[in-house]
Scaffold this active site. Structure first.
Site, short mmCIF file in Angstrom:
data_model
loop_
_atom_site.label_atom_id
_atom_site.label_comp_id
_atom_site.label_asym_id
_atom_site.label_seq_id
_atom_site.Cartn_x
_atom_site.Cartn_y
_atom_site.Cartn_z
N ASN A 213 0.85 -1.20 0.00
CA ASN A 213 0.00 0.00 0.00
C ASN A 213 0.88 1.24 0.00
OD1 ASN A 213 0.38 0.96 2.85
ND2 ASN A 213 -0.38 -1.11 3.25
N LYS A 342 -14.41 1.21 14.66
CA LYS A 342 -13.10 0.58 14.91
C LYS A 342 -12.70 0.72 16.38
CE LYS A 342 -11.29 0.67 10.29
NZ LYS A 342 -10.68 1.41 9.22
N LYS A 346 -12.21 -2.87 18.00
CA LYS A 346 -10.83 -3.27 18.34
C LYS A 346 -10.53 -3.04 19.82
CE LYS A 346 -9.17 -2.68 13.62
NZ LYS A 346 -8.01 -3.04 12.81
O1 PMT Z 1 2.73 6.32 6.49
P1 PMT Z 1 2.25 7.65 5.94
O2 PMT Z 1 2.51 7.77 4.46
O3 PMT Z 1 2.78 8.81 6.71
O4 PMT Z 1 0.66 7.69 6.07
C1 PMT Z 1 0.07 7.69 7.33
C2 PMT Z 1 -1.17 6.76 7.38
C3 PMT Z 1 -2.27 7.26 6.47
C4 PMT Z 1 -0.77 5.32 6.96
C5 PMT Z 1 -1.62 6.73 8.89
O5 PMT Z 1 -1.97 8.03 9.27
C6 PMT Z 1 -2.78 5.78 9.10
O6 PMT Z 1 -3.93 6.14 8.95
N1 PMT Z 1 -2.48 4.52 9.50
C7 PMT Z 1 -3.47 3.44 9.60
C8 PMT Z 1 -3.87 3.01 8.23
C9 PMT Z 1 -4.78 1.81 8.23
O7 PMT Z 1 -4.38 0.79 7.79
O8 PMT Z 1 -5.94 1.97 8.80
P2 PMT Z 1 -7.02 0.78 8.98
O9 PMT Z 1 -8.29 1.49 9.13
O10 PMT Z 1 -6.89 -0.24 7.91
O11 PMT Z 1 -6.59 0.07 10.34
C10 PMT Z 1 -7.06 0.51 11.60
C11 PMT Z 1 -6.02 0.27 12.67
O12 PMT Z 1 -5.81 -1.14 12.84
C12 PMT Z 1 -4.66 0.86 12.40
O13 PMT Z 1 -4.14 1.33 13.63
C13 PMT Z 1 -3.84 -0.32 11.89
O14 PMT Z 1 -2.44 -0.18 12.23
C14 PMT Z 1 -4.46 -1.47 12.66
N2 PMT Z 1 -4.41 -2.78 11.98
C15 PMT Z 1 -5.10 -2.97 10.81
C16 PMT Z 1 -5.09 -4.23 10.24
C17 PMT Z 1 -4.36 -5.28 10.85
N3 PMT Z 1 -4.32 -6.49 10.33
N4 PMT Z 1 -3.69 -5.05 11.99
C18 PMT Z 1 -3.70 -3.82 12.56
O15 PMT Z 1 -3.07 -3.62 13.60
#
Ligand code: PMT
Length: 410
Positions: A213, A342, A346
């Site tokens: 990604n 979330k 979570k």
């Molecule tokens: O890295 P940059 O280019 O600076 O960009 C920053 C960012 C946009 C990546 C950052 O600000 C951000 O939003 N990170 C989380 C992105 C994400 O994957 O969001 P999500 O909605 O899919 O996941 C929610 C949360 O669960 C996140 O804290 C993620 O780390 C966590 N997660 C998700 C899936 C997984 N299998 N395990 C996790 O721990």
């Protein structure tokens, strides 16, 4: 380059060590980020770097002497002490650290430190044996207890031919530290063990392809640097990114979500008070890894079977006596609805949601904007640099952690 030090006033104190030859580069790194830099040379430092070159790169007068009537008439030493937001001393020699610890005021630089309320940071640079000497370590610990920030030193090849800890941090690293110190003047996470995930994960499909990604790691790395500036002991679990490690951070590199899961849990098992999941973790990975490069078969399309990855954030939040947990959410629509869902699903303490796809925000941008949700409501952090945002988020986290400690001890 974004002017992350715009409007900041930095006194750069230079000690009499060989690493002083890097001072003009450091001045450049600070001024190109927008800082006004006034250079003060400690007694004898002018033997290693000339005031003239420092004046040329900073564009401001360089001070060397406490008793110089011309310099005092332009900006007296007390005025200079009041002018500074940050006094950064680089290199800080063993002798200079001892004099600072002793509260000496026998030259302009030491006098300034005594007369200023600004944050003071030292970047030690000396022979590895001198750094390891109990007298030096005692001085450094005493200064740190007094609130002086200690940046480095790094380990490696030394000018004297020795190898080991005692090298001054590089100018780029020091400029990053200065940025963080200008935001985090009060160390709100002192003594806490913080684990942060950052960057993307890559899920290999065959020896040449992967699912990935757009995460650059900038948000998570900014948080790691900010947490160090706030006094925390930081482990940063980083997916594949092209960023240098913030000074003082213990970095663990991983590639896949499964590796990130294992590294985060290993770090958490050795003690963790706060976990921040800033990584964009792949929810799915290819069900099977092909040992050889997958080949096209005629004109037919291809269906890829995917298997679920572990949810790192939810699994950390579920640990018995686990840390305070902060998640991120990258959303393209219905920000609040998805973020709140979330937060609950979570079972995390706090969730920082960013709307991705907005200009200058989210993936790979240098700035971002967040809405932070917790059980008590929401806080909006307007668009700003990721460094500044990291500090603001950590202050919210520190406030919430203080609140949760108070309610637990009731
Ligand atoms: O890295 P940059 O280019 O600076 O960009 C920053 C960012 C946009 C990546 C950052 O600000 C951000 O939003 N990170 C989380 C992105 C994400 O994957 O969001 P999500 O909605 O899919 O996941 C929610 C949360 O669960 C996140 O804290 C993620 O780390 C966590 N997660 C998700 C899936 C997984 N299998 N395990 C996790 O721990």
């Amino acid at each position: 380059m974004e002017l992350t030090l715009e409007g900041r006033r930095i006194v750069l104190g230079i000690g009499a060590g060989i690493a002083a030859y890097k001072a003009p580069q450091l001045v450049r790194r600070l001024t190109e980020r927008g800082a006004a830099v006034r250079v003060v040379l400690s007694s004898s430092a002018a033997q290693f770097v000339t005031p003239l070159s420092l004046q040329a790169v900073s564009g401001l007068p360089v001070s060397t002497d406490l008793l110089d009537p011309a310099a005092e008439a332009a900006m007296g030493h007390i005025e200079l002490a009041r002018w500074a937001d940050l006094i950064l001393i680089a290199p800080a020699t063993a002798n200079l650290l001892a004099r600072l610890r002793g509260g000496m005021a026998d030259d302009l630089l030491t006098t300034l430190v005594l007369a200023s309320r600004a944050t003071v940071a030292v970047a030690p640079a000396m022979n590895q044996q001198m750094w390891a000497h109990p007298a030096t370590l005692d001085n450094v610990n005493a200064l740190a207890d007094r609130g002086v920030r200690v940046l480095g030193p790094a380990a490696g090849q030394q000018a004297c031919g020795d190898e080991g800890p005692g090298r001054m941090l590089e100018p780029d690293q020091l400029a990053d530290c200065a940025e963080h110190l200008c935001y985090g003047s009060e160390p709100r996470l002192r003594g806490l063990r913080v684990v942060i995930s950052a960057g993307p994960t890559f899920e290999d499909l065959d020896p040449v392809r992967f699912l990935g990604n757009r995460s650059s790691g900038k948000m998570g790395f900014a948080l790691a640097g900010a947490a160090v500036a706030h006094g925390a002991e930081v482990t940063l679990v980083a997916g594949p990114v092209a960023l240098s490690t913030p000074a003082g951070v213990n970095r663990v590199d991983v590639r896949s979500a499964e590796q990130m899961h294992n590294a985060v849990h290993e770090a958490a098992a050795s003690g963790c008070d706060l976990y921040i999941g800033a990584a964009a973790v792949a929810d799915f990975k290819p069900s099977a890894y092909a040992l050889n490069k997958l080949k096209k078969s005629g004109d037919e399309g291809m269906t890829l079977a995917l298997a679920q990855n572990p949810d790192i954030l939810a699994s950390v939040a579920a640990l018995e006596n686990g840390p305070f947990t902060v998640g991120f959410a990258a959303e393209t629509e219905a920000l609040e609805q998805h973020a709140r869902s979330k937060l609950e699903r979570k079972k995390v303490h706090m969730l920082a949601a960013n709307r991705v796809g907005r200009p200058g925000c989210g993936f790979d941008a240098d700035s971002n904007a967040l809405t932070v949700y917790d059980a008590n409501g929401e806080t909006t952090l307007e668009q700003q640099s990721k460094v500044s945002l990291a500090h603001r988020l950590l202050v919210l986290v520190a406030d919430a952690m203080d609140g949760s400690t108070r309610s637990e001890s009731r």
